[in-house]
Write an enzyme that holds these catalytic residues in place. Sequence first.
Site, mmCIF file in Angstrom:
data_model
loop_
_atom_site.group_PDB
_atom_site.id
_atom_site.type_symbol
_atom_site.label_atom_id
_atom_site.label_comp_id
_atom_site.label_asym_id
_atom_site.label_seq_id
_atom_site.Cartn_x
_atom_site.Cartn_y
_atom_site.Cartn_z
ATOM 1 N N ARG A 1 4.252 6.383 15.627
ATOM 2 C CA ARG A 1 3.978 7.655 14.994
ATOM 3 C C ARG A 1 3.297 8.802 16.203
ATOM 4 O O ARG A 1 3.171 8.514 17.261
ATOM 5 C CB ARG A 1 2.383 7.272 14.414
ATOM 6 C CG ARG A 1 2.660 6.469 13.239
ATOM 7 C CD ARG A 1 1.253 6.362 12.148
ATOM 8 N NE ARG A 1 1.395 5.448 11.279
ATOM 9 C CZ ARG A 1 2.297 5.537 10.153
ATOM 10 N NH1 ARG A 1 2.863 6.535 10.014
ATOM 11 N NH2 ARG A 1 1.990 4.573 9.372
ATOM 12 N N SER B 1 3.167 2.049 14.901
ATOM 13 C CA SER B 1 2.510 1.961 13.704
ATOM 14 C C SER B 1 2.510 0.396 13.459
ATOM 15 O O SER B 1 3.259 -0.245 13.890
ATOM 16 C CB SER B 1 3.453 2.354 12.529
ATOM 17 O OG SER B 1 3.088 1.855 11.295
ATOM 18 N N GLY B 2 1.206 -0.138 12.881
ATOM 19 C CA GLY B 2 1.275 -1.694 12.445
ATOM 20 C C GLY B 2 1.477 -1.865 10.999
ATOM 21 O O GLY B 2 0.993 -2.842 10.612
ATOM 22 N N THR B 3 2.253 -0.616 10.419
ATOM 23 C CA THR B 3 2.442 -0.993 8.813
ATOM 24 C C THR B 3 3.737 -0.480 8.686
ATOM 25 O O THR B 3 4.470 -1.193 7.612
ATOM 26 C CB THR B 3 1.443 -0.232 8.127
ATOM 27 O OG1 THR B 3 1.866 1.363 8.244
ATOM 28 C CG2 THR B 3 0.060 -0.726 8.112
ATOM 29 N N ARG C 1 2.044 6.532 19.100
ATOM 30 C CA ARG C 1 1.515 5.075 19.081
ATOM 31 C C ARG C 1 2.374 4.242 18.180
ATOM 32 O O ARG C 1 2.705 4.808 17.089
ATOM 33 C CB ARG C 1 -0.167 4.805 18.582
ATOM 34 C CG ARG C 1 -0.478 5.173 17.510
ATOM 35 C CD ARG C 1 -1.832 4.719 17.012
ATOM 36 N NE ARG C 1 -2.016 3.296 16.308
ATOM 37 C CZ ARG C 1 -1.670 3.258 15.020
ATOM 38 N NH1 ARG C 1 -1.099 4.193 14.472
ATOM 39 N NH2 ARG C 1 -1.699 2.039 14.477
ATOM 40 N N SER D 1 0.808 -1.337 0.211
ATOM 41 C CA SER D 1 -0.104 -0.032 -0.123
ATOM 42 C C SER D 1 0.896 1.152 0.173
ATOM 43 O O SER D 1 1.557 1.384 -0.907
ATOM 44 C CB SER D 1 -0.956 -0.138 1.184
ATOM 45 O OG SER D 1 -2.010 0.883 1.098
ATOM 46 N N ASN E 1 -5.984 10.036 6.984
ATOM 47 C CA ASN E 1 -5.225 9.687 5.793
ATOM 48 C C ASN E 1 -5.899 9.482 4.501
ATOM 49 O O ASN E 1 -5.300 9.075 3.487
ATOM 50 C CB ASN E 1 -4.176 8.508 6.298
ATOM 51 C CG ASN E 1 -4.911 7.021 6.704
ATOM 52 O OD1 ASN E 1 -6.021 7.039 6.170
ATOM 53 N ND2 ASN E 1 -4.297 6.380 7.509
HETATM 54 C C1 G16 Z 1 -3.422 0.899 6.452
HETATM 55 C C2 G16 Z 1 -4.829 0.657 7.203
HETATM 56 C C3 G16 Z 1 -5.202 1.939 7.599
HETATM 57 C C4 G16 Z 1 -4.318 2.684 8.619
HETATM 58 C C5 G16 Z 1 -2.852 2.691 7.822
HETATM 59 C C6 G16 Z 1 -1.880 3.269 8.788
HETATM 60 O O1 G16 Z 1 -3.392 1.748 5.209
HETATM 61 O O2 G16 Z 1 -5.467 0.104 6.197
HETATM 62 O O3 G16 Z 1 -6.490 1.681 8.213
HETATM 63 O O4 G16 Z 1 -4.567 3.872 8.962
HETATM 64 O O5 G16 Z 1 -2.356 1.588 7.681
HETATM 65 O O6 G16 Z 1 -1.505 2.274 9.935
HETATM 66 P P1 G16 Z 1 -0.472 2.301 10.990
HETATM 67 O O7 G16 Z 1 -0.853 3.747 11.723
HETATM 68 O O8 G16 Z 1 -0.698 1.383 12.034
HETATM 69 O O9 G16 Z 1 0.740 2.348 10.374
HETATM 70 P P2 G16 Z 1 -2.879 1.413 3.914
HETATM 71 O O10 G16 Z 1 -3.360 2.108 3.044
HETATM 72 O O11 G16 Z 1 -1.385 1.464 4.239
HETATM 73 O O12 G16 Z 1 -3.275 -0.028 3.719
#
Ligand code: G16
Length: 504
Positions: free
Chosen positions: A469, A462-464, A460, A72, A351
């Site tokens: 963040r 991030s989970g990605t 927090r 993504s 976002n």
């Molecule tokens: C994904 C999730 C979103 C989230 C974003 C950031 O987006 O689908 O709901 O807001 O990650 O998450 P985090 O703050 O945990 O990194 P995408 O567009 O990368 O799939």
Amino acid sequence: MRDVVVVVLAVAATAVFVWKKRRRQRPPQLKYGTAGFRADAKLLWVAMERVGILAAIRGGGKKATGVMVTASHNPERDNGCKIVDTDGGMLAEAWEGRAEELARAPEAEVRVPRCDDGVVVVGRDTRRHSRGLADRVKRGVARTGARVLDVGVVTTPQLHHCVRELNEGAADASDLFGYYRKLVEAYNRIVPPGTPTVELCVDCAGGVGALAVEKLRGLLNGLELVAVNRVGDVELNRGCGAEFVQKERKPPRNYDPRRRFCCIDGDADRLVYCYGRDFRVLDGDKIAALLASYLGEYCRVGCVQTAYANGASTAYLSTRVDSLATAKTGVKHVHAKAADIMDVGIYFEPNGHGTVLFNNAKSPPERLAPFASLANQCVGDAIADALLVEAVLKLRNWSLEDWDAIYDDLPSRQLKQKIPDRALLVPDEETESRLLHPETLQLAIDDLVSKTPRGRAFVRPSGTEDVVRIYAEAASQPDADALARACQRAVADACGGGGGGGGI
Ligand code: G16
């Protein structure tokens, strides 16, 4: 000399063989994050095969599920997957632990059940490693006996759509004909022929969204879409796209202030708008406000936000919707809450990730029926959302300036901080806006906030991405910047971060 070369090649081949074998025996300990597995593409080869197995098991040998190979908004070097459940939404949270177990298991411990009548829809984004990783997913599916439906390069919302359609009885949804037809018919029912044409440049972040934009060209009443930053024009998500524009508040590459602009991300599930020479951003909060204010004239509307929502948007919505809730970050959390409130549940993260759920889909008020077809009911869909926004702006006869003026954002700033282990930070379960651990860090943030006029801040993991963040807002931009920087330093001091920050 020839013998030496042969020996060197043999040693190298053996080393590669041993390394690959070890990797299969002890795969990396990946975590199922905000939207699935996400990591440097090199770490994902074993996990992807296991994801294929899991998706087939989840279908129970009867229903379709899906796997989208994408990271993504992340940089090009990363990859990952989003697993699509049988209802076309995100994988049920109860299955995330199982996905982790399977992805981390040594090969000898993997048990593969038969799922002969299942179907797994496999799609991918435009990253150079996505094809190879999708092949691994397919190999995993094949091990279960389930059928693979390879839909190739698609947007994430398109893959969700295919899964839902198949489970609702469509013979085959892989040509996406039904997806485009639904968008075009619904939009053209709202906007009549003969409406003066507006051109909308879509910054596609160098990703797959450009393909969808091209397909819609010339089909929409009063709207001409132009794909900017297509595949190959720019590096994926770098200096362009929804994530860059929303976080950095800077114009994307190839921005032209004389043209109407929106920006999507690498897999086309997020949308933000921007305009003008002084570069104003209309983020997910503003999209929610626009749609809620219009739809609220015809039905009872509920909204779901996350802790990242700008305080001014919360204040605006609180007087205009019938119910306003906060959920944890991540589509899976906001979507679930929005599906449970009022006739229409709207969720948008700032976002740009969001959609409008028609919770009484079988009988929406007549005027809203085309909106119910246009809005993706599975997940945020940047292209569908852009059509929703354009349709409402036309119905209201509003410019981007009119829309922007509905409320003024509080000054805010988002930063990132790299630390050795982001698992050290444990946020609360409700909204992820307070740290339960380390307590001293939360106390330090509370202290900084208390000294800032109209201050609010939280951190927090991030989970990605492998970062923490940091979000701050305040009465003035210098105060918001200073509060964010001070929180960033507090995170680094408490958790041993060094470098890797960014955001301003
Ligand atoms: C994904 C999730 C979103 C989230 C974003 C950031 O987006 O689908 O709901 O807001 O990650 O998450 P985090 O703050 O945990 O990194 P995408 O567009 O990368 O799939």
